[in-house]
Write an enzyme that holds these catalytic residues in place. Structure first.
Site, PDB file in Angstrom:
ATOM      1  N   ALA A  10       0.819  -1.224   0.000  1.00  0.00           N
ATOM      2  CA  ALA A  10       0.000   0.000   0.000  1.00  0.00           C
ATOM      3  C   ALA A  10       0.849   1.269   0.000  1.00  0.00           C
ATOM      4  CB  ALA A  10      -0.951  -0.009   1.197  1.00  0.00           C
ATOM      5  N   VAL A  61       7.050  -9.246   2.420  1.00  0.00           N
ATOM      6  CA  VAL A  61       6.214 -10.445   2.224  1.00  0.00           C
ATOM      7  C   VAL A  61       7.029 -11.668   1.805  1.00  0.00           C
ATOM      8  CG1 VAL A  61       4.107  -9.140   1.627  1.00  0.00           C
ATOM      9  CG2 VAL A  61       5.607  -9.965  -0.206  1.00  0.00           C
ATOM     10  N   SER A 140      -2.761 -10.205 -13.592  1.00  0.00           N
ATOM     11  CA  SER A 140      -2.294  -9.298 -14.651  1.00  0.00           C
ATOM     12  C   SER A 140      -2.682  -9.862 -16.011  1.00  0.00           C
ATOM     13  CB  SER A 140      -0.760  -9.187 -14.579  1.00  0.00           C
ATOM     14  OG  SER A 140      -0.250  -8.493 -15.697  1.00  0.00           O
ATOM     15  N   TYR A 153       8.193 -13.163 -14.925  1.00  0.00           N
ATOM     16  CA  TYR A 153       7.090 -12.340 -14.368  1.00  0.00           C
ATOM     17  C   TYR A 153       5.750 -12.939 -14.788  1.00  0.00           C
ATOM     18  CZ  TYR A 153       3.870  -8.518 -13.434  1.00  0.00           C
ATOM     19  OH  TYR A 153       2.792  -7.782 -12.972  1.00  0.00           O
ATOM     20  N   LYS A 157       2.429 -14.469 -12.599  1.00  0.00           N
ATOM     21  CA  LYS A 157       1.037 -14.010 -12.701  1.00  0.00           C
ATOM     22  C   LYS A 157       0.129 -15.133 -13.207  1.00  0.00           C
ATOM     23  CE  LYS A 157       1.496 -10.023 -10.818  1.00  0.00           C
ATOM     24  NZ  LYS A 157       0.781  -9.664  -9.577  1.00  0.00           N
ATOM     25  N   PHE A 190       5.580   0.680 -11.046  1.00  0.00           N
ATOM     26  CA  PHE A 190       5.879  -0.656 -11.590  1.00  0.00           C
ATOM     27  C   PHE A 190       7.086  -0.658 -12.543  1.00  0.00           C
ATOM     28  CE2 PHE A 190       5.207  -3.928 -14.869  1.00  0.00           C
ATOM     29  CZ  PHE A 190       5.009  -5.055 -14.106  1.00  0.00           C
TER      30      PHE A 190
END
Ligand code: NDP
Ligand code: 8X3
Length: 252
Positions: A10, A61, A140, A153, A157, A190
């Site tokens: 966030a 995380v 995504s 990547y 996703k 990003f």
């Protein structure tokens, strides 16, 4: 009575816009990220604008012990989480498979896949006894289409898509909704992160095109989490009008 949403990642982009929008719409929010100063700034901004309560949690995380310690440290009131937004994630680098950096690969897999799993395991455990809850995973277009130099990547996703489907099956008997939101190009940090701070290269991604903005995705998330109890939005693929597919972008 206010609901509680936990939004990972966030401190910027989609997660920040989502925390702000949920707070304006009757949610108290737990906000997470690794940049403590940005979490503190966001807490002050949201609380003064909306009157919602905001609880910042600073952790990575990727590190299971940090996830457990942070989430278990929450007072019981905050563990009464209604909505989990699994948003923290990144792309690192853009490389042919034979040239990719192991460090980049591990960071993407550890954040986008393992981090999402670590959080979900704990928070779904809080939701199950309540027989209610909603988990929103940020996938995504890269979870539906593979593009050159993006295979790792994209693989993370695709994993988010598979995990969303699997979670929906595992959690259906507990009355827990699972939604996967799949954006196309969104102008956030990003690309700056993907290109490791190279501003020129990052700006080129959005040159000549009107991309999505973080607020566009936040609105879709708000819509999904405010449906009546009997309605679940399984998936939403949201693209800029000028983007027809992962690599087909119309530039003026
Ligand atoms: P941003 O870079 O703007 O935001 C990413 C957020 O994730 C930051 O708050 C960052 O916080 C957090 N984050 C990253 N790594 C970690 C970590 N290891 N531990 C904790 N928090 C972490 O990007 P977006 O807002 O664009 O990205 C949000 C999600 O949307 C990602 O999952 C991304 O893959 C996805 N997405 C983005 C698209 C786009 O075009 N922008 C399109 C489709 C999907 P901090 O650095 O403080 O830790
Ligand atoms: C981010 C969108 O197309 O750059 O998930 O991979 S893309």
């Amino acid at each position: 009575m206010k609901k509680i949403a936990l939004v990972t990642g966030a401190t910027a982009g989609i997660g920040k816009a989502t925390a702000q929008l949920l707070a304006r719409n009757n949610f108290d929010v737990i906000i997470t990220g690794r940049r403590n100063n940005l979490l503190a700034e966001l807490k002050t901004a949201i609380e003064s604008e909306t009157g919602a309560q905001v609880l910042p949690l600073c952790f990575d995380v990727q590190i299971y012990n940090e996830v457990v310690n942070a989430l278990e440290s929450l007072p019981d009131r905050w563990k009464n989480t209604d909505v989990l937004i699994n948003n923290a994630g990144l792309a690192a680098g853009l490389d042919f498979i034979q040239e990719g950096s192991l460090i980049d690969w591990e960071q993407m897999i550890d954040t986008n896949v393992k981090g999402l799993l670590y959080i979900t395991r704990i928070v779904s455990g809080w939701m199950i006894p309540k027989k209610a809850g909603h988990i929103v995973n940020i996938g995504s277009i890269a979870g539906r289409e593979v593009y050159e130099k993006g295979s790792v990547y994209c693989a993370t996703k695709f994993a988010v898509d598979a995990l969303s489907r699997g979670m929906r099956i595992d959690l259906v008997s507990h009355n827990i909704k699972v939604t996967c939101i799949e954006p196309g190009m969104v102008n956030t940090e990003f690309s700056l992160v993907r290109f490791k701070g190279d501003r020129k290269r990052a700006d080129k991604v959005y040159e000549g095109v009107t991309p999505l903005y973080a607020e566009d995705i936040a609105e879709a998330i708000l819509f999904a989490v405010t449906r009546p109890p009997h309605v679940n939005i399984n998936e939403m693929l949201i693209m800029p009008t000028a983007q027809a597919a992962a690599t087909i972008v119309h530039r003026e």
